[in-house]
Design a protein around this motif. Sequence first.
Motif, PDB file in Angstrom:
ATOM      1  N   ASP A 140       0.832  -1.289   0.134  1.00 39.22           N
ATOM      2  CA  ASP A 140      -0.154   0.020   0.003  1.00 39.22           C
ATOM      3  C   ASP A 140       0.838   1.444   0.133  1.00 39.22           C
ATOM      4  O   ASP A 140       1.928   1.334   0.440  1.00 39.22           O
ATOM      5  N   PRO A 141       0.480   2.231  -0.709  1.00 36.72           N
ATOM      6  CA  PRO A 141       1.381   3.531  -0.726  1.00 36.72           C
ATOM      7  C   PRO A 141       1.534   4.196   0.711  1.00 36.72           C
ATOM      8  O   PRO A 141       2.841   4.413   0.812  1.00 36.72           O
ATOM      9  N   ILE A 175      16.350   0.080  -2.419  1.00 38.56           N
ATOM     10  CA  ILE A 175      16.098   0.178  -3.835  1.00 38.56           C
ATOM     11  C   ILE A 175      14.632  -0.089  -3.920  1.00 38.56           C
ATOM     12  O   ILE A 175      13.834   0.334  -4.831  1.00 38.56           O
ATOM     13  N   TYR A 176      14.022  -0.969  -3.111  1.00 36.65           N
ATOM     14  CA  TYR A 176      12.503  -1.575  -3.296  1.00 36.65           C
ATOM     15  C   TYR A 176      11.733  -0.403  -2.950  1.00 36.65           C
ATOM     16  O   TYR A 176      10.727  -0.108  -3.526  1.00 36.65           O
ATOM     17  N   LEU A 177      12.216   0.298  -1.825  1.00 38.66           N
ATOM     18  CA  LEU A 177      11.381   1.377  -1.410  1.00 38.66           C
ATOM     19  C   LEU A 177      11.675   3.030  -1.988  1.00 38.66           C
ATOM     20  O   LEU A 177      11.151   3.863  -1.695  1.00 38.66           O
ATOM     21  N   ASP A 178      12.472   2.735  -2.818  1.00 35.87           N
ATOM     22  CA  ASP A 178      12.835   3.841  -3.444  1.00 35.87           C
ATOM     23  C   ASP A 178      13.103   5.277  -2.620  1.00 35.87           C
ATOM     24  O   ASP A 178      12.697   6.454  -2.594  1.00 35.87           O
ATOM     25  N   THR A 179      14.106   4.906  -1.835  1.00 34.10           N
ATOM     26  CA  THR A 179      14.558   5.921  -0.806  1.00 34.10           C
ATOM     27  C   THR A 179      15.406   7.084  -1.462  1.00 34.10           C
ATOM     28  O   THR A 179      15.519   7.203  -2.579  1.00 34.10           O
ATOM     29  N   THR A 180      15.715   8.180  -0.819  1.00 37.89           N
ATOM     30  CA  THR A 180      16.778   9.204  -1.059  1.00 37.89           C
ATOM     31  C   THR A 180      17.919   8.511  -1.817  1.00 37.89           C
ATOM     32  O   THR A 180      18.476   7.523  -1.365  1.00 37.89           O
TER      33      THR A 180
END
Length: 620
Positions: A270-271, A308-313
């Motif tokens: 979920d976003p 990488i999966y969560l697209d962090t900074t």
Amino acid sequence: MATAFADEESIGVPAIISKKKQLLSSSLKRTSEWILSQDIPSDLTVHVGDATLNLHKLPLISKSGYIHKLISKPTTDSKIKTIDIKSIPGGIEGFEFASKFCYGVDFEITIENVALLRCVAEFLEMTEEYATDNLITRTEFFLQEVALTQITSAITVLHKSETLLPAAERVKLISRCIDSIAYMTCKDQQLSRSPLNDANRNSSGFNPKPIVDWWADELTVLRIDIFQRVLVAMKARGFKEQAFGPLVMLYAQKSLRSLDIYGRAKKKIDPKQEHEKRIILETIVSLLPRERNSMSVSFLSMLLRASIYLDTTVACRLDLEKRMALQLGQAVLDDLLIPSFSEDEVFDVDTVKRILTNYIEHEGDGSRLDYATDDDLISLPPTDAAQVGRLMESYLAEIATDPNLNIEKFIGLGELVPEQARFNEDGMYRAIDIYLKAHPSLGDVDRKRVCRLMDCQKLSREACAHAAQNDRLPAQTVVQVLYSEQQRLRDSSMYSASFMGGDSPAVSYQGTPVLSGTRYQSQSTNEVSRLQRENDELKMELFKMKMKMKESSGPLVYRETQASSTNAPRSVDKPPLPKKSFINSVSKTLGKINLFLRSDSVGTTKTRAKPPKDRRHSIS
């Protein structure tokens, strides 16, 4: 009357007031019990959220200043009052506890409900001004004497307080719990690391790994922002930073366990939950100890996959990549097999390339200083280039099976592997062979580019034997492999021949010269015979490669070569060769090996004459 006033002055005004409050409280308690026993109709309706309660005014206004103020407001109806209580901490559950306390109903104050009772009592203004030993006094006593005296109970109260914000902050319950936890954990660390144990460890030279404390698992239930505040307070109290590693690792494993970071499946999260996980991960990375080896490479790899999966900074990802680079020599293959969450490639090669680049930059730094922070500077250990070289060759062999892997990425990563980290080229040859097998559509030019990654002179004999019969390699590479093996054999033969041509070391020894010389000559003869057989086999392989190259050059050239060779005398065991070509020049050079492999050379070594006795010890 004068005597009565004198008695009051001797007792003291505060004592009299306290005595009157106790009498009033006791009277109100009896009144509340009487109201409950006689089932007197209620005269007050209280709305708390969606719930409605029919209560009595007297027990509530006797202990709650908040309700007393609401009822005191003028209204047209003096018999029944209706009040609406909004934003009370804990909702209906908290108000029910407070109303029971007002009615005198006994209930137990526990670690689980003390935070709720303290916040509700503050909201309803249940102070000593309205009743002696009111709810605020009761809860404060329990906090000071019971709840905040042990680590586990203080963590439990802190965890319960998270759902009571901002009321818990107004009564300073959060900060008090955090300070108590920090004080007790630092005290526990000092007790578990006594000076005697430290002296024993220093004398033995043993530096044990940090052990997860018994209370560490309790901290994982906290929210990430509260967890961060606890660690900051512990550090301020003197808690060793290197001991934060197990705490952060345990917290990360529990909070990120639901993420599918090892597969390439599409995101099923979920976003809102993804945003929460992203904040947790970025905070965890900021809490990682700066000391090298405080975290394992596998744990850093797990955090990098999640990043990488969560697209962090970008800063978060680069920090993790730099940490992995500093400990790349301790990594295993699985730590680098980071999946690519795109549809093009299986593995994230770009991330591994950046990690290897960081490693090379730090390895090449002459000062050997690597990771600078605000208050420390850490140095790299002795070089571990050999482990890194083998690791990267294994990684290249693993990613080579991906049919969608771009040739530029494969070559770019292979060129980064330091030469000093490769004692031989067998691992690189294996990776190249797998890549060529997985990409059969590559042209001759691209196959040559890929093969330039290895040095044919560093291949082992087993790898040379395999490469000589490998149809996937370009012909030029195969020739280089054969030439390198011939060169190696020639050098070995020259060494053996020169060693046999001089005086044997056994002859100069005065013990048993004849026996030692005979044994040495026998072993040398066997070695030369074996090298000669290998030389003949390699020459045959080289001849086969020449024939393949002539066939690929066209039938016309082949017929002309045959016509020109008919006029010249042909040897029985040597096939015709082109006169002017690269292969011919190589063959002439390699043919000189026969000068050192003739059988009569062995015989001459055996029958070599000794110098005359009169000149045996001459210095002229």
